[in-house]
Write an enzyme that holds these catalytic residues in place. Structure first.
Site, PDB file in Angstrom:
ATOM      1  N   ASP B  12       0.887  -1.166   0.000  1.00 43.29           N
ATOM      2  CA  ASP B  12       0.000   0.000   0.000  1.00 43.29           C
ATOM      3  C   ASP B  12       0.921   1.210   0.000  1.00 43.29           C
ATOM      4  OD1 ASP B  12      -2.759  -1.172   0.411  1.00 43.29           O
ATOM      5  OD2 ASP B  12      -1.708  -2.050   2.120  1.00 43.29           O
ATOM      6  N   ASP B 131     -14.286  -4.294  -2.361  1.00 42.84           N
ATOM      7  CA  ASP B 131     -14.176  -4.060  -0.917  1.00 42.84           C
ATOM      8  C   ASP B 131     -15.556  -4.259  -0.321  1.00 42.84           C
ATOM      9  OD1 ASP B 131     -11.538  -3.345  -1.270  1.00 42.84           O
ATOM     10  OD2 ASP B 131     -11.935  -1.187  -1.320  1.00 42.84           O
TER      11      ASP B 131
END
Lengths: 222, 257
Positions: B12, B131
């Site tokens: 990330d 998600d």
């Protein structure tokens, strides 16, 4: 000088192939090119390809690479075809409802999900063991004939694949490697100065880099 | 002989640094993405996923340079996600050296974008990131919903139905993250992983919640995932990729060693 031309017909990322070749052959002169004169002047040729077959063949024909490539193969230069580049060498592909290809090698390109044997192999499996399409990831390649491009690569090494279509040829003597995804399919073809792989050597870590190293040292003879 | 299940370390990245949060918040610095990617490559990672979580648009060029630097040195597949909204975004990432791009909220806002992207670049390089959170109450049939904006906005979309739709639109792979589990180190949400794995014909990457190596095994054997993605267990040195691979192989999973 070792001049290598990576044929650019606008389909996808060629930098990975170029970076990998630069790593294994730092002294080679590398060109990513769509210029037939540059391709003709090169000592060896990489014919990559990603994306859909109809678009690939459309661009290959529009740029006149069908003739360029055939004449280079005939001239005896080492040629390495990768993934859709390999598939484009066959007579035709089932993809996009059927696309005529270059016909440099005998055989056809078939879809896993359209193949009866593959469907049967999958029908026998529970949901959790079902084989996915695209065939994506690291699978083992059985080397079915000795070849300079397999030099220093252990038999059954894993290479990275990402494809939904596969090559089928009636000429068993052309098959240099096989792989299994529910059905056995052709992972590599060899014909004189031509070597073609379904997997991506530029994405296959040590085994892939070794294959590229072998290609850069290859004289085009078996 | 068969296809190996993949282990995918995830970076990330915020403004050129690898970070890791808990449930998408509370960010910790974990280092330089190029160095970290090289380490995972040497350790035998099967693939690397790079998620750009940079909020500001002007910092996106940093991302392109980082992707280029990784692709020049790492010869395994690289997926790049975060802020992919247009065909031009995809083209730039692929040209920078990404093998696949991961499309997330842009797919929710405009599902046809996935169709266009797959039509133009091929399904093999289009990953749709989902998600989701479990929204069913205890005792109800399990149901998961798609959320955007780091988990703050519900969309009303059922996660399993959405996955099927995205594959019909040309997604070549699903990157499934449980937002309830992300950063919690309690393991993947196996229910939704199983439900989506069974519902689609393309590979599914399980993500969110890995705290130990058994969680990776569970993702494959119980969740039916084709690949498992983890970040913090690798970044902070709790486990190495080879340790994870040996553990999974000893559990009977086909692994590339």
């Amino acid at each position: 000088m070792n001049r290598v031309a990576i044929i650019d017909y606008g389909m996808g990322n060629l930098h990975s192939v170029a970076s990998a070749l630069a790593l294994v052959a730092p002294d080679a002169h590398m060109q990513i090119t769509s210029d037939p004169a540059v391709i003709a002047a090169a000592d060896r040729i990489v014919f990559p390809g990603v994306g859909a077959m109809r678009d690939c063949m459309g661009e290959i024909r529009r740029l006149g690479f069908d003739q360029t490539l055939k004449s280079q193969v005939d001239a005896g230069k080492p040629v390495l075809a990768i993934c859709v580049g390999m598939q484009a060498l066959l007579a035709s592909s089932e993809e996009n409802g059927g696309v005529p290809c270059l016909g440099v090698l005998p055989g056809v390109v078939k879809g896993f999900s359209l193949d009866a044997e593959f469907q049967q192999a999958n029908a026998d499996k529970t949901a959790s063991a079902r084989l996915k399409v695209p065939h994506m990831g690291w699978n083992q390649v059985a080397q079915t004939q000795a070849h300079p491009l397999w030099s220093n690569i252990a038999n059954h090494s894993r290479f990275y694949f990402v494809h939904s279509f596969f090559v089928q040829t009636p000429s068993a003597e052309l098959i240099a490697g096989t792989c299994n995804h529910g059905i056995e399919f052709v992972a590599a073809l060899a014909h004189n100065n031509l070597f073609a792989v379904q997997f991506h050597p530029e994405k296959s870590h040590e085994a892939g880099l070794q294959l590229l190293r072998n290609f850069m040292a290859w004289d085009g003879k078996c | 002989m068969s296809l190996a299940k993949r282990i995918i370390p995830c970076l990330d990245v915020d403004r050129g640094r690898v970070v890791k949060g808990v449930q998408f918040l509370d960010i910790r610095d974990a280092g330089d993405p190029v160095e970290i990617a090289k380490t995972y490559n040497q350790q035998g990672a099967d693939e690397i996923t790079f998620l750009d979580i940079t909020a500001s648009h002007e910092a996106r060029d940093t991302t392109l340079h980082t992707v280029e630097a990784i692709a020049a040195e790492v010869f395994i597949p690289l997926t790049v996600g975060g802020g992919i909204r247009t065909l031009e975004d995809i083209r730039r990432m692929l040209n920078a050296g990404a093998d696949k791009v991961s499309i997330n909220s842009a797919a929710v806002f405009k599902p046809e974008f996935v169709q266009e992207a797959a039509g133009k670049f091929g399904s093999q390089c289009i990953v749709v990131a989902i998600d989701c959170k479990q929204v069913s109450a205890a005792g109800e049939a399990a149901r998961w919903e798609i959320f955007t904006h780091g988990g703050r906005k519900p969309t009303g979309l059922d996660a399993v139905e959405w996955a099927v739709r995205m594959v019909n639109y040309g997604a070549g792979e699903i990157l499934l993250t449980s937002m309830d589990q992300d950063g919690m180190k309690q393991g993947f949400d196996l229910g939704v992983t199983r439900a989506i794995s069974d519902a689609v014909a393309v590979p599914v990457i399980a993500s969110g919640g890995v705290g130990n190596l058994q969680h990776l095994v569970d993702g494959v054997l119980l969740g039916g995932a084709d690949a498992v993605l983890a970040a913090s267990i690798f970044h902070f040195g709790e486990y190495s990729v080879p340790q994870a691979k040996h553990f999974m192989r000893s559990a009977g999973i086909e692994i590339r060693l």
